[in-house]
Design a protein around this motif. Structure first.
Motif, PDB file in Angstrom:
ATOM      1  N   ILE A  58      16.149  15.843   1.688  1.00 23.42           N
ATOM      2  CA  ILE A  58      16.057  15.371   3.068  1.00 23.42           C
ATOM      3  C   ILE A  58      17.357  14.699   3.499  1.00 23.42           C
ATOM      4  CG2 ILE A  58      14.915  13.666   4.554  1.00 23.42           C
ATOM      5  CD1 ILE A  58      12.347  14.298   2.882  1.00 23.42           C
ATOM      6  N   ALA A  59      17.918  13.856   2.632  1.00 29.63           N
ATOM      7  CA  ALA A  59      19.168  13.173   2.967  1.00 29.63           C
ATOM      8  C   ALA A  59      20.300  14.171   3.173  1.00 29.63           C
ATOM      9  CB  ALA A  59      19.532  12.180   1.867  1.00 29.63           C
ATOM     10  N   ALA A  60      20.378  15.178   2.308  1.00 29.30           N
ATOM     11  CA  ALA A  60      21.453  16.165   2.417  1.00 29.30           C
ATOM     12  C   ALA A  60      21.295  17.032   3.657  1.00 29.30           C
ATOM     13  CB  ALA A  60      21.484  17.037   1.154  1.00 29.30           C
ATOM     14  N   VAL A  61      20.083  17.508   3.915  1.00 29.69           N
ATOM     15  CA  VAL A  61      19.839  18.359   5.081  1.00 29.69           C
ATOM     16  C   VAL A  61      20.098  17.590   6.372  1.00 29.69           C
ATOM     17  CG1 VAL A  61      18.032  19.556   6.377  1.00 29.69           C
ATOM     18  CG2 VAL A  61      18.232  19.904   3.902  1.00 29.69           C
ATOM     19  N   THR A  62      19.618  16.364   6.427  1.00 34.44           N
ATOM     20  CA  THR A  62      19.809  15.554   7.625  1.00 34.44           C
ATOM     21  C   THR A  62      21.291  15.301   7.889  1.00 34.44           C
ATOM     22  OG1 THR A  62      17.678  14.459   7.266  1.00 34.44           O
ATOM     23  CG2 THR A  62      19.237  13.356   8.734  1.00 34.44           C
ATOM     24  N   ALA A  63      22.030  14.936   6.857  1.00 37.22           N
ATOM     25  CA  ALA A  63      23.464  14.682   7.016  1.00 37.22           C
ATOM     26  C   ALA A  63      24.193  15.948   7.453  1.00 37.22           C
ATOM     27  CB  ALA A  63      24.045  14.150   5.703  1.00 37.22           C
ATOM     28  N   ALA A  64      23.836  17.092   6.863  1.00 37.73           N
ATOM     29  CA  ALA A  64      24.512  18.347   7.190  1.00 37.73           C
ATOM     30  C   ALA A  64      24.247  18.760   8.634  1.00 37.73           C
ATOM     31  CB  ALA A  64      24.058  19.440   6.223  1.00 37.73           C
ATOM     32  N   LEU A  65      23.011  18.649   9.074  1.00 30.67           N
ATOM     33  CA  LEU A  65      22.692  19.013  10.458  1.00 30.67           C
ATOM     34  C   LEU A  65      23.366  18.063  11.442  1.00 30.67           C
ATOM     35  CD1 LEU A  65      18.897  19.864  10.054  1.00 30.67           C
ATOM     36  CD2 LEU A  65      20.741  21.488  10.551  1.00 30.67           C
ATOM     37  N   ALA A  66      23.389  16.782  11.120  1.00 26.93           N
ATOM     38  CA  ALA A  66      24.038  15.802  11.995  1.00 26.93           C
ATOM     39  C   ALA A  66      25.533  16.067  12.114  1.00 26.93           C
ATOM     40  CB  ALA A  66      23.782  14.397  11.468  1.00 26.93           C
ATOM     41  N   GLU A  67      26.140  16.549  11.033  1.00 27.93           N
ATOM     42  CA  GLU A  67      27.588  16.832  11.050  1.00 27.93           C
ATOM     43  C   GLU A  67      27.886  18.189  11.674  1.00 27.93           C
ATOM     44  OE1 GLU A  67      31.680  16.523  10.402  1.00 27.93           O
ATOM     45  OE2 GLU A  67      30.112  14.981  10.248  1.00 27.93           O
ATOM     46  N   GLN A  90       5.834  15.020   1.360  1.00 28.41           N
ATOM     47  CA  GLN A  90       7.233  15.445   1.322  1.00 28.41           C
ATOM     48  C   GLN A  90       7.682  16.003   2.676  1.00 28.41           C
ATOM     49  OE1 GLN A  90       8.142  17.525  -2.693  1.00 28.41           O
ATOM     50  NE2 GLN A  90       5.911  17.600  -2.522  1.00 28.41           N
ATOM     51  N   ARG A  91       6.778  16.711   3.354  1.00 32.13           N
ATOM     52  CA  ARG A  91       7.113  17.257   4.674  1.00 32.13           C
ATOM     53  C   ARG A  91       7.046  16.174   5.752  1.00 32.13           C
ATOM     54  NH1 ARG A  91       8.759  20.133   1.535  1.00 32.13           N
ATOM     55  NH2 ARG A  91       8.284  22.330   1.192  1.00 32.13           N
ATOM     56  N   THR A  92       6.169  15.211   5.575  1.00 30.93           N
ATOM     57  CA  THR A  92       6.124  14.072   6.497  1.00 30.93           C
ATOM     58  C   THR A  92       7.480  13.380   6.533  1.00 30.93           C
ATOM     59  OG1 THR A  92       3.810  13.725   5.857  1.00 30.93           O
ATOM     60  CG2 THR A  92       4.891  11.944   7.065  1.00 30.93           C
ATOM     61  N   LEU A  93       8.043  13.153   5.355  1.00 29.85           N
ATOM     62  CA  LEU A  93       9.339  12.470   5.259  1.00 29.85           C
ATOM     63  C   LEU A  93      10.446  13.302   5.887  1.00 29.85           C
ATOM     64  CD1 LEU A  93       8.976  11.222   1.565  1.00 29.85           C
ATOM     65  CD2 LEU A  93       8.721   9.858   3.650  1.00 29.85           C
ATOM     66  N   MET A  94      10.404  14.622   5.712  1.00 31.52           N
ATOM     67  CA  MET A  94      11.409  15.493   6.343  1.00 31.52           C
ATOM     68  C   MET A  94      11.301  15.414   7.855  1.00 31.52           C
ATOM     69  SD  MET A  94      13.920  17.727   6.057  1.00 31.52           S
ATOM     70  CE  MET A  94      13.944  18.656   4.507  1.00 31.52           C
ATOM     71  N   GLU A  95      10.088  15.489   8.378  1.00 32.52           N
ATOM     72  CA  GLU A  95       9.921  15.407   9.828  1.00 32.52           C
ATOM     73  C   GLU A  95      10.460  14.083  10.370  1.00 32.52           C
ATOM     74  OE1 GLU A  95       6.223  16.302  11.608  1.00 32.52           O
ATOM     75  OE2 GLU A  95       5.928  18.207  10.567  1.00 32.52           O
ATOM     76  N   GLN A  96      10.138  13.000   9.703  1.00 33.82           N
ATOM     77  CA  GLN A  96      10.595  11.694  10.171  1.00 33.82           C
ATOM     78  C   GLN A  96      12.109  11.619  10.226  1.00 33.82           C
ATOM     79  OE1 GLN A  96       8.645   9.136   7.356  1.00 33.82           O
ATOM     80  NE2 GLN A  96       6.713   9.067   8.495  1.00 33.82           N
ATOM     81  N   SER A  97      12.768  12.186   9.250  1.00 34.80           N
ATOM     82  CA  SER A  97      14.225  12.122   9.191  1.00 34.80           C
ATOM     83  C   SER A  97      14.878  13.008  10.246  1.00 34.80           C
ATOM     84  CB  SER A  97      14.709  12.514   7.795  1.00 34.80           C
ATOM     85  OG  SER A  97      16.103  12.334   7.673  1.00 34.80           O
ATOM     86  N   LEU A  98      14.400  14.238  10.402  1.00 34.42           N
ATOM     87  CA  LEU A  98      15.047  15.173  11.324  1.00 34.42           C
ATOM     88  C   LEU A  98      14.809  14.808  12.785  1.00 34.42           C
ATOM     89  CD1 LEU A  98      14.690  18.702   9.686  1.00 34.42           C
ATOM     90  CD2 LEU A  98      16.444  16.944   9.381  1.00 34.42           C
ATOM     91  N   GLN A  99      13.797  14.001  13.054  1.00 30.23           N
ATOM     92  CA  GLN A  99      13.580  13.558  14.438  1.00 30.23           C
ATOM     93  C   GLN A  99      14.715  12.665  14.939  1.00 30.23           C
ATOM     94  OE1 GLN A  99       9.706  11.809  15.153  1.00 30.23           O
ATOM     95  NE2 GLN A  99       8.717  13.306  13.815  1.00 30.23           N
ATOM     96  N   GLU A 100      15.524  12.146  14.012  1.00 24.65           N
ATOM     97  CA  GLU A 100      16.543  11.166  14.390  1.00 24.65           C
ATOM     98  C   GLU A 100      17.930  11.769  14.621  1.00 24.65           C
ATOM     99  OE1 GLU A 100      15.479   8.119  14.922  1.00 24.65           O
ATOM    100  OE2 GLU A 100      13.483   8.737  14.259  1.00 24.65           O
ATOM    101  N   ILE A 101      18.096  13.093  14.476  1.00 22.92           N
ATOM    102  CA  ILE A 101      19.451  13.660  14.511  1.00 22.92           C
ATOM    103  C   ILE A 101      19.926  14.027  15.910  1.00 22.92           C
ATOM    104  CG2 ILE A 101      19.347  14.488  12.136  1.00 22.92           C
ATOM    105  CD1 ILE A 101      18.687  17.250  13.185  1.00 22.92           C
TER     106      ILE A 101
END
Length: 293
Positions: A88-97, A121-132
């Motif tokens: 999640i951290a890697a995907v979020t950072a990559a999409l944000a960049e 695990q998917r709940t956490l992904m959704e929460q993170s990607l909502q912030e990009i």
């Protein structure tokens, strides 16, 4: 150009083939160069990236009109889901960049469940990607029909389907992976703003009894359901090598007790078209072909 992760799997492959059929450019995001030949032959651009490596993912996503995220599934996670959190951290950072035009992320039914379980695990992904700050669609499919693959030997050889989903007449939202892939490809071609959630299930809800009847039709032999008592689950899962069975047990509890479901019990969910019997027939044919090799 559309960047597709998980392209070697059923859902990712279906998305890529659908986009290629529309003569759209596809970038296959792969972990393994050895699997690139097929997609290169189909005309795809190739990007090598690990799902927990932000730098390689950023390169893979840069310049894309849309990105499809298929997070790897960890069926025996450590407490606290550290494996999923690294991805999640890697995907979020990559999409944000990389800032692609839009994102479709494969999530799941139960991403909004009130209790922690394997699908958290998917709940956490959704929460993170909502912030990009990108247009993001979370596609939440039901239980995959293809999960019956593991039931083929007992149904074929013993006439028994041992079900952790129960009771045997309870209807569950299930869907074929090809319907998930087709819808995900269509969503990638849409334009929207902000964050949205799309739920998807098959043409009708399915009970364990329905699964047994479909197996009986395909296998041309009687097949009956045996529900596996909950008190045996932990022992069974540990005997299969699972070290931390609680998340899986709680996921099954969620389906059986009803706190994992779609909003409004699926009244607003989109419906796939693939019938259960056709999925089982294809899985049985593939199993027979593999056994004959």
């Amino acid at each position: 150009m559309y960047a597709i992760t998980g392209i070697t799997g059923k859902v990712g492959g279906a998305i890529a083939r659908s986009l290629l059929a529309e003569r759209l450019l596809v970038r296959a995001v792969l972990r393994d160069e050895a699997k690139a030949a097929e997609w290169r032959t189909r005309g795809c651009d190739i990007a090598l990236a690990e799902m927990d490596d932000a730098a390689s993912l950023t390169s893979a996503f840069r310049g894309a009109a849309g990105v499809f995220i298929l997070p790897p599934s960890e069926f025996d996670p450590e407490p606290g889901f550290p494996e999923a959190k690294r991805v999640i951290a890697a995907v979020t950072a990559a999409l944000a960049e990389a800032r692609p035009g839009k994102v479709v992320c494969l999530s799941t039914i139960g991403a909004d469940a009130p209790h922690e379980n394997l699908l958290t695990q998917r709940t956490l992904m959704e929460q993170s990607l909502q912030e990009i700050g990108l247009p993001v669609t979370f596609l939440r499919p039901g239980w995959f029909m293809e999960n019956v693959l593991w039931d083929i030997p007992s149904a074929r050889d013993e006439g028994v389907l041992r079900s952790f989903l129960q009771p045997a007449d309870k209807l569950f939202p299930m869907v074929a992976t090809q319907d998930v892939g087709r819808l995900a490809a269509a969503l990638l071609r849409e334009d929207w703003s902000g964050t949205r959630v799309i739920e998807l299930e098959g043409p009708a809800r399915i009970s364990p009894n329905d699964l047994a009847r479909a197996f009986a039709t395909v296998l041309k032999r009687p097949v009956r359901v045996e529900t596996v008592p909950r008190e045996r689950w932990e022992q069974i899962f540990r005997s299969q090598g699972t070290r931390n069975p609680l998340p899986r047990i709680r996921m099954l509890d969620g389906f059986n007790e009803g706190w994992i479901d779609f909003s409004e019990h699926g009244r607003s969910a989109m419906k796939g078209t693939t019938a259960l019997e056709s999925v089982i027939a294809e899985l049985v044919r593939a199993s027979q072909a593999k056994a004959s090799v």
